[in-house]
Structure formats: structure tokens, C-alpha cells
Design an enzyme around this catalytic site. Structure first.
Site, PDB file in Angstrom:
ATOM      1  N   GLY A  12     -10.996  18.014 -25.562  1.00 32.26           N
ATOM      2  CA  GLY A  12      -9.881  16.990 -25.425  1.00 32.26           C
ATOM      3  C   GLY A  12      -9.815  16.302 -23.882  1.00 32.26           C
ATOM      4  O   GLY A  12     -10.964  16.662 -23.201  1.00 32.26           O
ATOM      5  N   ASP A  13      -8.903  15.754 -23.837  1.00 29.00           N
ATOM      6  CA  ASP A  13      -8.845  14.912 -22.310  1.00 29.00           C
ATOM      7  C   ASP A  13     -10.146  13.749 -22.106  1.00 29.00           C
ATOM      8  O   ASP A  13     -10.558  13.556 -21.190  1.00 29.00           O
ATOM      9  CB  ASP A  13      -8.661  15.736 -21.185  1.00 29.00           C
ATOM     10  CG  ASP A  13      -7.690  16.835 -21.432  1.00 29.00           C
ATOM     11  OD1 ASP A  13      -6.771  16.526 -22.041  1.00 29.00           O
ATOM     12  OD2 ASP A  13      -7.773  17.948 -21.386  1.00 29.00           O
ATOM     13  N   LYS A  16      -9.376   9.328 -24.760  1.00 31.34           N
ATOM     14  CA  LYS A  16      -9.304   8.515 -26.106  1.00 31.34           C
ATOM     15  C   LYS A  16      -8.272   7.603 -26.013  1.00 31.34           C
ATOM     16  O   LYS A  16      -8.194   6.481 -26.827  1.00 31.34           O
ATOM     17  CB  LYS A  16      -9.105   9.606 -27.282  1.00 31.34           C
ATOM     18  CG  LYS A  16     -10.004  10.653 -27.575  1.00 31.34           C
ATOM     19  CD  LYS A  16      -9.452  11.656 -28.546  1.00 31.34           C
ATOM     20  CE  LYS A  16      -8.568  12.617 -28.149  1.00 31.34           C
ATOM     21  NZ  LYS A  16      -8.836  13.623 -26.906  1.00 31.34           N
ATOM     22  N   LYS A  18      -7.130   5.412 -23.721  1.00 32.67           N
ATOM     23  CA  LYS A  18      -7.428   4.213 -23.445  1.00 32.67           C
ATOM     24  C   LYS A  18      -8.468   3.518 -24.283  1.00 32.67           C
ATOM     25  O   LYS A  18      -8.412   2.264 -24.582  1.00 32.67           O
ATOM     26  CB  LYS A  18      -8.333   4.368 -22.133  1.00 32.67           C
ATOM     27  CG  LYS A  18      -8.963   3.132 -21.670  1.00 32.67           C
ATOM     28  CD  LYS A  18      -9.759   3.441 -20.264  1.00 32.67           C
ATOM     29  CE  LYS A  18     -10.707   2.184 -20.069  1.00 32.67           C
ATOM     30  NZ  LYS A  18     -11.489   2.127 -18.829  1.00 32.67           N
ATOM     31  N   ALA A  39      -0.850  16.855 -26.872  1.00 31.05           N
ATOM     32  CA  ALA A  39      -1.915  15.859 -26.344  1.00 31.05           C
ATOM     33  C   ALA A  39      -0.960  15.057 -25.368  1.00 31.05           C
ATOM     34  O   ALA A  39       0.198  15.164 -25.223  1.00 31.05           O
ATOM     35  CB  ALA A  39      -2.082  15.091 -27.595  1.00 31.05           C
ATOM     36  N   GLY A  40      -1.632  14.273 -24.584  1.00 32.58           N
ATOM     37  CA  GLY A  40      -1.098  13.388 -23.746  1.00 32.58           C
ATOM     38  C   GLY A  40      -2.144  12.433 -23.370  1.00 32.58           C
ATOM     39  O   GLY A  40      -3.223  12.522 -23.008  1.00 32.58           O
ATOM     40  N   HIS A  41      -1.658  11.212 -23.343  1.00 31.42           N
ATOM     41  CA  HIS A  41      -2.578  10.020 -23.167  1.00 31.42           C
ATOM     42  C   HIS A  41      -1.819   9.267 -22.018  1.00 31.42           C
ATOM     43  O   HIS A  41      -0.613   8.998 -21.922  1.00 31.42           O
ATOM     44  CB  HIS A  41      -2.522   8.999 -24.347  1.00 31.42           C
ATOM     45  CG  HIS A  41      -3.193   9.623 -25.429  1.00 31.42           C
ATOM     46  ND1 HIS A  41      -2.960   9.143 -26.727  1.00 31.42           N
ATOM     47  CD2 HIS A  41      -4.307  10.327 -25.707  1.00 31.42           C
ATOM     48  CE1 HIS A  41      -3.998   9.691 -27.542  1.00 31.42           C
ATOM     49  NE2 HIS A  41      -4.701  10.316 -26.835  1.00 31.42           N
ATOM     50  N   GLN A 223      -6.672  16.086 -28.978  1.00 30.98           N
ATOM     51  CA  GLN A 223      -7.627  17.179 -28.499  1.00 30.98           C
ATOM     52  C   GLN A 223      -9.233  16.891 -28.767  1.00 30.98           C
ATOM     53  O   GLN A 223      -9.429  15.539 -29.033  1.00 30.98           O
ATOM     54  CB  GLN A 223      -7.199  18.562 -29.323  1.00 30.98           C
ATOM     55  CG  GLN A 223      -5.916  19.104 -28.735  1.00 30.98           C
ATOM     56  CD  GLN A 223      -4.888  18.537 -29.468  1.00 30.98           C
ATOM     57  OE1 GLN A 223      -4.868  18.238 -30.817  1.00 30.98           O
ATOM     58  NE2 GLN A 223      -3.761  18.295 -28.876  1.00 30.98           N
ATOM     59  N   ARG A 302      -1.917  21.041 -15.356  1.00 33.07           N
ATOM     60  CA  ARG A 302      -2.805  22.198 -14.961  1.00 33.07           C
ATOM     61  C   ARG A 302      -3.952  21.458 -14.364  1.00 33.07           C
ATOM     62  O   ARG A 302      -4.718  20.566 -15.214  1.00 33.07           O
ATOM     63  CB  ARG A 302      -3.158  22.916 -16.390  1.00 33.07           C
ATOM     64  CG  ARG A 302      -1.806  23.950 -16.593  1.00 33.07           C
ATOM     65  CD  ARG A 302      -2.418  24.878 -17.806  1.00 33.07           C
ATOM     66  NE  ARG A 302      -2.509  24.148 -18.985  1.00 33.07           N
ATOM     67  CZ  ARG A 302      -2.744  24.906 -20.229  1.00 33.07           C
ATOM     68  NH1 ARG A 302      -3.170  26.317 -19.980  1.00 33.07           N
ATOM     69  NH2 ARG A 302      -2.997  23.932 -21.210  1.00 33.07           N
ATOM     70  N   LEU A 331     -17.831   7.303 -16.371  1.00 29.70           N
ATOM     71  CA  LEU A 331     -19.112   7.313 -15.921  1.00 29.70           C
ATOM     72  C   LEU A 331     -18.923   6.958 -14.247  1.00 29.70           C
ATOM     73  O   LEU A 331     -19.902   7.612 -13.585  1.00 29.70           O
ATOM     74  CB  LEU A 331     -19.901   6.317 -16.583  1.00 29.70           C
ATOM     75  CG  LEU A 331     -21.530   6.190 -15.855  1.00 29.70           C
ATOM     76  CD1 LEU A 331     -22.188   7.472 -16.490  1.00 29.70           C
ATOM     77  CD2 LEU A 331     -22.168   4.942 -16.499  1.00 29.70           C
ATOM     78  N   GLY A 415     -13.820   3.032 -15.125  1.00 24.41           N
ATOM     79  CA  GLY A 415     -12.506   2.951 -14.250  1.00 24.41           C
ATOM     80  C   GLY A 415     -11.357   2.914 -15.136  1.00 24.41           C
ATOM     81  O   GLY A 415     -11.391   2.837 -16.439  1.00 24.41           O
TER      82      GLY A 415
HETATM   83  P1  IMP Z   1      -2.106  24.661 -28.068  1.00 24.72           P
HETATM   84  O1  IMP Z   1      -2.533  23.391 -28.641  1.00 24.72           O
HETATM   85  O2  IMP Z   1      -0.833  24.121 -26.955  1.00 24.72           O
HETATM   86  O3  IMP Z   1      -1.675  25.697 -28.825  1.00 24.72           O
HETATM   87  O4  IMP Z   1      -3.198  25.222 -26.917  1.00 24.72           O
HETATM   88  C1  IMP Z   1      -4.320  25.793 -27.547  1.00 24.72           C
HETATM   89  C2  IMP Z   1      -5.698  25.350 -26.423  1.00 24.72           C
HETATM   90  O5  IMP Z   1      -5.877  23.957 -26.681  1.00 24.72           O
HETATM   91  C3  IMP Z   1      -5.458  25.636 -25.280  1.00 24.72           C
HETATM   92  O6  IMP Z   1      -6.559  25.801 -24.568  1.00 24.72           O
HETATM   93  C4  IMP Z   1      -5.043  24.072 -24.523  1.00 24.72           C
HETATM   94  O7  IMP Z   1      -5.302  24.022 -23.275  1.00 24.72           O
HETATM   95  C5  IMP Z   1      -5.846  23.469 -25.270  1.00 24.72           C
HETATM   96  N1  IMP Z   1      -5.018  22.055 -25.676  1.00 24.72           N
HETATM   97  C6  IMP Z   1      -4.305  21.555 -26.572  1.00 24.72           C
HETATM   98  N2  IMP Z   1      -3.940  20.190 -26.538  1.00 24.72           N
HETATM   99  C7  IMP Z   1      -5.007  19.828 -25.743  1.00 24.72           C
HETATM  100  C8  IMP Z   1      -5.259  18.431 -25.212  1.00 24.72           C
HETATM  101  O8  IMP Z   1      -4.672  17.450 -25.594  1.00 24.72           O
HETATM  102  N3  IMP Z   1      -6.262  18.317 -24.341  1.00 24.72           N
HETATM  103  C9  IMP Z   1      -6.807  19.440 -23.641  1.00 24.72           C
HETATM  104  N4  IMP Z   1      -6.546  20.733 -24.374  1.00 24.72           N
HETATM  105  C10 IMP Z   1      -5.679  20.788 -25.162  1.00 24.72           C
END
Ligand code: IMP
Length: 440
Positions: A12-13, A16, A18, A39-41, A223, A302, A331, A415
Site C-alpha cells: 500500500g501507499d 496510486k 497520483k 485507504a488515503g490518497h 492498499q 503513523r 524515484l 516528484g
Molecule cells: P485494516 O485494513 O485497517 O484492517 O488494517 C490491516 C493492515 O493493513 C494494517 O497493517 C494496516 O496498516 C494496513 N493498511 C490498511 N490500509 C492501508 C493503506 O491504505 N496503506 C497501507 N497500509 C494499509
């Protein structure tokens, strides 16, 4: 046709948002198919930051269809807040359509998520505490509340009672929590239903019609492959399938309508939450890259764990997704290093070596990275727009990745801004690339 799937190829992270935003400019619709507001974008356009958790990235373009598919779990309060925030910044959100079959995160899911983590103690997963796992658990147990249930008070109340009944024991510590009061909860969720009603629809049919009219639809994953509940580093995973295959079931579009799969990977690796991470950097270089790459969660804030690029995991993600294109992001963050390591194999504590991702968790938990050292580069990459603008060592790094994954690199991020991207020659062979300006 055509359908293009964009998925995370790591934990994840990967950036995606962008990439989806960039490709969405050339598409007619963007649909999300799994996950929720875990998720967060962050999208940066002309210096303005946009943070999205549930709504597909394409919302920032007027006139695009934006769809939340049935496979997504929705916290309706979060969704409404996100819609309000976009409206306040004059974004037209009228094109958003949400599947009536999408499941809802309820107040008890949030409480059970944090209680479950607390109970696990040292073994905790490090979830985002957004109620994702308990909501998917209810879906599988056929005790879920779906968006369409908000349109019928009687059904809603009945379903909430049925869903809460088997949880009585685990919810006992929260007996006095006002959010669990049946009447309050029903009223609150009916209000959400009323506010979302105009966006609810048969999204599977809408997507089918768009594809039938030869419109381009982007399926936006959340993710990444290594967090997949079936194929990831279980139990340190999320509760859905971030793999490309889920784009079909998570939207109600048949697999033959998915024409291309693009995987997104950073030029290094990050992970939030607990679980194995063979190429993790525990020395101060990890802190340097974290600061330089702003590696703090969009959703939870976090600090992310940092490591070298893991080609064992990336090859695995490429196989699981049948990736046809690889996008390498960030990169530029690696500039200034004398040398760069790449994990090309694992070694377990008995010195056995693995080139393939081990299927047994015990092996993975004891695996350490076997690395190949490559030359670094000093130059800032922010202004590079073609491969030939890059220092030779950076080009060689990309070639190494393509060679070891056997997937062509089509885009390279240099960037955070939307235009800080390199379209490579290989992008010309893709549906989107054919309509884009490809330089180099
Ligand atoms: P949950 O999806 O909140 O149940 O978290 C389960 C695991 O997936 C944990 O390790 C989270 O940190 C990770 N996780 C969930 N969503 C993301 C994301 O969008 N990016 C990165 N890690 C994620």
C-alpha cells in the site's frame, strides 16, 4: 471496453492516487472496488493538496463518472464529510455513483476493531482502526448492513438487531456507549441514507453500459498485493483483496472486460502496521528516507516502516496480478545516496535461499534480504521529464527493476506534482499511453 486496472504492488501507499488521477484525465470513469477509508490518497495539483479516502481520484475532473463499487466498505459519515469538503471547494460531485450493494461500517465495527487489537496485545496487526475487518467479517457472515438498507427503516432496524445479537458479549464493555443505542443508530443511519440517496444506483449496470459504449474505465485499487487477505502476509493484512482479480467481483464487471493491469511500486518499500518486512532498513538511513519521502500515513499519520526495494515481493505481486505495466514512483527520494541496495532474494535462518516469495509464514518471518548493490546518483530528479534526462545510474536502476520483474516500466514519478512524471517508450504500447504524449 477498455477496462484498465491500477493496483498497488507492495504494502500500500505506493502513490496510486497520483497515477490514477493522471490516467483518469484520459478515461471516462473511475471505480473503486475494495477496501474503505483505511485507504488515503493525496493528490497535488498546482500546489494544492487534495486528500481522498473513499471517493475515487477521478472526482477532481468535471464530467467523469466516479463509482464506488459493491466491494468497498463504506463509513457513511466519512463519505458525507468527504463530499461536503469537496463541495466546499467547488468540486462538482454530482457524477458520483455508489453501489446499493456496498456494505456499511457501523459504530459497532469501529469499537470491535479497536477492542480486537487491544485483545491481541503484542500480536496486534496495527489496523487503521476504521472498522474494516469487522465490517468484512459481517459481510461474510451474512450479517452486513448494505447501503440499500438505509432506504427502508423497518429493514434497517431488523438488520441492526440481527447483526448486534451475536456480538453481545464482545460489546458488553461498550454497553453505555451512546453510539450503540438502537434508536440513535437507526436515526443516524437513516439520515445518512437520505443524504446519499441521489448517488445510490446499479453501478454494475452503469459500468457495463460504459464499457459497451467503448468508454475507458479505470479500476482503482486500494492498499497493495502484500496486504491481500488470501495472498499477502496473513494475518498482517487487510480484510479485502487488493489484487486485480477483485476488480471484477468488486464492481460486477466480468473479467473479460479487464484489458490491462498496471502495478504501482515505489522505488523503495514502505509498510505500516506490524508483520514481516525482510528488506526493512532499521538504521538511520530509514529515518532519512522517511523524512525525505514524507512517509507518514495519509489516514492515520503513523510513521511508515522503510526498506530497500524488494524484488522478491514485487515479482510475486507481478505474477498474482499479471502486471503488464509497472509504474515506479518516488524515484527522486533516492537521490543523494552513494549506493542503493535492492533485495533480490531471501535467506532464512538456516541459510536456505529463496528467489520466490515463500508460501510458508515461518520462512517469511525469519527471512532476511539478500541484496544486490547498485550505484546511486546525486542529481535532483524533479525537473526530469524523459528517461534521457535521468542520470545514468537512475536509468540503470529502472532497467534492473524491469529486467528482474519482466514487466516494462511505463511511468516514473520524480516528484509529488502532477507533471513530475516520465512517460517511457513502453507506455506507447498501452491503451492510455497511445492517447498520451509520450516523450523519449
Ligand atoms: P485494516 O485494513 O485497517 O484492517 O488494517 C490491516 C493492515 O493493513 C494494517 O497493517 C494496516 O496498516 C494496513 N493498511 C490498511 N490500509 C492501508 C493503506 O491504505 N496503506 C497501507 N497500509 C494499509
Amino acid at each position: 471496453m477498455p477496462g484498465i486496472v491500477i493496483v498497488g504492488a507492495q504494502w500500500g501507499d505506493e502513490g496510486k492516487g497520483k497515477i490514477t488521477d493522471l490516467l483518469a484525465d484520459r478515461a471516462d470513469a473511475v471505480v473503486r472496488f475494495q477496501g474503505g477509508n483505511n485507504a488515503g490518497h493525496t493528490i497535488v495539483r498546482e500546489g494544492v493538496h487534495w486528500k481522498l479516502h473513499l471517493i475515487p481520484s477521478g472526482i477532481l475532473y468535471p464530467g467523469k463518472h466516479c463509482v464506488i463499487g459493491n466491494g468497498v466498505v463504506i463509513d457513511p459519515k466519512v463519505l458525507i464529510d468527504e463530499l461536503e469538503a469537496l463541495r466546499a471547494r467547488r468540486v462538482d460531485v454530482s457524477g458520483l455513483r455508489i453501489s446499493a450493494n456496498a456494505h456499511l461500517i457501523m459504530p459497532y465495527h469501529l469499537l470491535l476493531d479497536s477492542a480486537g487489537e487491544a485483545r491481541l496485545g503484542k500480536l496486534q496487526i496495527g489496523t487503521t482502526q476504521r472498522g474494516i475487518g469487522p465490517c468484512y467479517a459481517d459481510k461474510a457472515a451474512r450479517l452486513g448492513i448494505r447501503l440499500q438498507d438505509l432506504l427502508d427503516e423497518k429493514i434497517l432496524k431488523k438488520k441492526i438487531v440481527a447483526a448486534m445479537e451475536p456480538k453481545r458479549l464482545s460489546l458488553r464493555p461498550f454497553e453505555k456507549d451512546p453510539s450503540l443505542d438502537l434508536l440513535t443508530m437507526t436515526e443516524e443511519y437513516l439520515t445518512y441514507g437520505h443524504r446519499l440517496e441521489r448517488h445510490i444506483g446499479d453501478t454494475s449496470r452503469l459500468l457495463w453500459e460504459l464499457l459497451d459504449e467503448d468508454k475507458t474505465v479505470i479500476f482503482e485499487g486500494a492498499q497493495g498485493a502484500m496486504l491481500d487477505i488470501d495472498h499477502g502476509t496473513y494475518p498482517f493484512v487487510t480484510s479485502s483483496n487488493p489484487l486485480a482479480g477483485a476488480a471484477s467481483v468488486g464492481t460486477g464487471v466480468g473479467p473479460r472486460n479487464l484489458d490491462e493491469v498496471w502495478g504501482v511500486s515505489k522505488a523503495y518499500t514502505t509498510r505500516v502496521g506490524a508483520g514481516p518486512f525482510p528488506s526493512e532498513l532499521t538504521e538511520s538511513l530509514g529515518d532519512t528516507l522517511r523524512e525525505r519521502g514524507h512517509e507518514f500515513g495519509t489516514t492515520t499519520g503513523r510513521p511508515r516502516r522503510i526498506g530497500w526495494l524488494d524484488l522478491v515481493a514485487l515479482r510475486y505481486a507481478s505474477r498474482l496480478n499479471t502486471l503488464g505495466s509497472l509504474v515506479i514512483t518516488k524515484l527522486d527520494v533516492l537521490s543523494g545516496l552513494d549506493r542503493i541496495e535492492v533485495c533480490t532474494g531471501y535467506r532464512d535462518n538456516e541459510e536456505a535461499q529463496f528467489e520466490d516469495f515463500p508460501y510458508h509464514q515461518t520462512v517469511l518471518h525469519h527471512a532476511s534480504a539478500q541484496s544486490t548493490e547498485l550505484a546511486g546518483w546525486k542529481e535532483d530528479l524533479g525537473e526530469c521529464r524523459t528517461l534521457s534526462d535521468l542520470p545514468q545510474a537512475a536509468r540503470e536502476y529502472l532497467e534492473f527493476i524491469a529486467e528482474h520483474t519482466r514487466v516494462p516500466v511505463t511511468l516514473v514519478g520524480v516528484g509529488p506534482e502532477q507533471d513530475q512524471i516520465i512517460w517511457t517508450e513502453a507506455a506507447k504500447d498501452t491503451i492510455i499511453g497511445r492517447s498520451a504524449v509520450v516523450v523519449d
